[in-house]
Design a protein around this motif. Structure first.
Motif, PDB file in Angstrom:
ATOM      1  N   GLU A  66       1.149  -1.581   0.171  1.00 50.24           N
ATOM      2  CA  GLU A  66      -0.206  -0.029   0.165  1.00 50.24           C
ATOM      3  C   GLU A  66       0.447   0.974   0.017  1.00 50.24           C
ATOM      4  O   GLU A  66       0.517   2.319  -0.280  1.00 50.24           O
ATOM      5  N   TYR A 111       4.199   1.611  -1.157  1.00 47.60           N
ATOM      6  CA  TYR A 111       4.685   1.362  -2.217  1.00 47.60           C
ATOM      7  C   TYR A 111       3.613   2.072  -3.470  1.00 47.60           C
ATOM      8  O   TYR A 111       3.607   3.111  -4.367  1.00 47.60           O
ATOM      9  N   ASN A 112       2.398   1.836  -3.487  1.00 49.26           N
ATOM     10  CA  ASN A 112       0.820   2.068  -4.067  1.00 49.26           C
ATOM     11  C   ASN A 112       1.133   3.643  -3.986  1.00 49.26           C
ATOM     12  O   ASN A 112       0.832   4.139  -4.941  1.00 49.26           O
ATOM     13  N   ASN A 113       1.180   3.812  -2.816  1.00 50.99           N
ATOM     14  CA  ASN A 113       1.023   5.091  -2.694  1.00 50.99           C
ATOM     15  C   ASN A 113       1.703   6.681  -2.995  1.00 50.99           C
ATOM     16  O   ASN A 113       1.692   7.517  -3.526  1.00 50.99           O
ATOM     17  N   ILE A 168       3.606   5.887  -5.972  1.00 51.67           N
ATOM     18  CA  ILE A 168       3.287   5.212  -7.141  1.00 51.67           C
ATOM     19  C   ILE A 168       2.429   6.393  -7.482  1.00 51.67           C
ATOM     20  O   ILE A 168       2.340   7.288  -8.361  1.00 51.67           O
ATOM     21  N   ASN A 169       1.996   6.233  -6.431  1.00 52.31           N
ATOM     22  CA  ASN A 169       1.002   7.713  -7.180  1.00 52.31           C
ATOM     23  C   ASN A 169       0.025   9.325  -7.381  1.00 52.31           C
ATOM     24  O   ASN A 169       1.306  10.143  -7.556  1.00 52.31           O
TER      25      ASN A 169
END
Length: 290
Positions: free
Chosen positions: A60, A62-64, A66-67
């Protein structure tokens, strides 16, 4: 010596009881082992679940990230799009305007394009091309009746008085409404800019019942255009300035009729947002060919 006899049945019972106890002990041991294994498995499961939860949290995060990086990339792209280039000493244009300018310059006559040595020259040439071509009046296209110039951020459009007024008159010709409509569209494209209408005459004197001199004529002509822009095209009066220069700023010596005709002009001076101005002329379709 007495002999004791143990009944066979009792032996059987004792034997059976002994075997059952062994089985019970074995089952109990198996149960304890199974219970221990279950507890071990439960602990391992909980440990795995905890590890999985940590992995999910990391995913999560990492996704944040990335976003967030994507958002930063978009922001940087937008910032790059509005990055400004200097035109002259103080005027600036954005990358979007430069892009539209280059699209327009691709359509310009190569001989004219070759004369554009600076960014200011290129912008002036592109705006002139768009404005003159989008006005769509074949009788003035590529003529000297309209001249578009840019000085820093100020766009100046000079219109020959023969397109706007009859000789010695300050009443706007009906045939000029098509051109003024185009100019009004440009002015309305950027509500924050002010517009000055500046009248110019030649050096020949004039004096009659309604016009006192060249000063008077130049001011009246500017005022006529201002009233038209305000009353017919709903441009706020607070944005409009009427100015008369008389014959004090000739473009050419007033020595012949040709030069005097060039000196009789009305100049529209506007300070637009060049991005919106350029988008209007080049891409937005607000100015349409008649």
């Amino acid at each position: 010596m007495k002999k004791f006899f143990i009944p066979v049945a009792l032996v059987a019972i004792l034997t059976t009881s002994c075997v059952s106890k062994k089985k019970y002990t074995a089952l109990e041991t198996k149960y304890v082992n199974t219970k221990g294994n279950l507890q071990k498995t439960t602990l391992e499961k909980e440990a795995l679940e905890a590890k999985f939860a940590k992995i999910e949290d990391r995913v999560e995060n990492y996704n944040n990230k990335i976003n967030s990086l994507k958002s930063d990339n978009v922001a940087l792209k937008n910032e790059n799009d509005i990055k400004l280039d200097m035109v002259g000493n103080t005027a600036v244009i954005s990358n979007n305007t430069r892009k539209r300018m280059n699209e327009t310059l691709a359509k310009v006559d190569p001989e004219k394009l070759a004369k554009a040595k600076t960014l200011k020259d290129s912008l002036n040439l592109a705006i002139s091309y768009n404005l003159i071509n989008n006005v769509g009046l074949s009788d003035i296209k590529n003529s000297e009746d309209i001249d578009i110039n840019i000085d820093q951020t100020v766009v100046m459009i000079s219109v020959s008085d023969k397109l706007l007024f009859n000789t010695a008159s300050y009443r706007v010709k009906k045939s000029a409404y098509k051109l003024i409509t185009q100019l009004a569209d440009i002015i309305k494209s950027e509500p924050s800019m002010d517009v000055m209408i500046e009248g110019h005459t030649d050096s020949r004197t004039i004096n009659n019942a309604v016009i006192e001199d060249n000063w008077d004529l130049s001011v009246k002509r500017a005022t006529s255009i201002v009233r038209l822009l305000q009353n017919k095209f709903d441009i706020e009066g607070s944005r409009l300035i009427a100015s008369g220069r008389g014959d004090t700023m000739p473009l050419f010596p007033n020595t012949n009729s040709e030069n005097r005709a060039k000196n009789r002009r009305t100049r529209i001076v506007i300070l637009p947002n060049l991005d919106k101005f350029f988008a209007l002329l080049a891409n937005e379709g607000v100015i349409e060919k008649q």
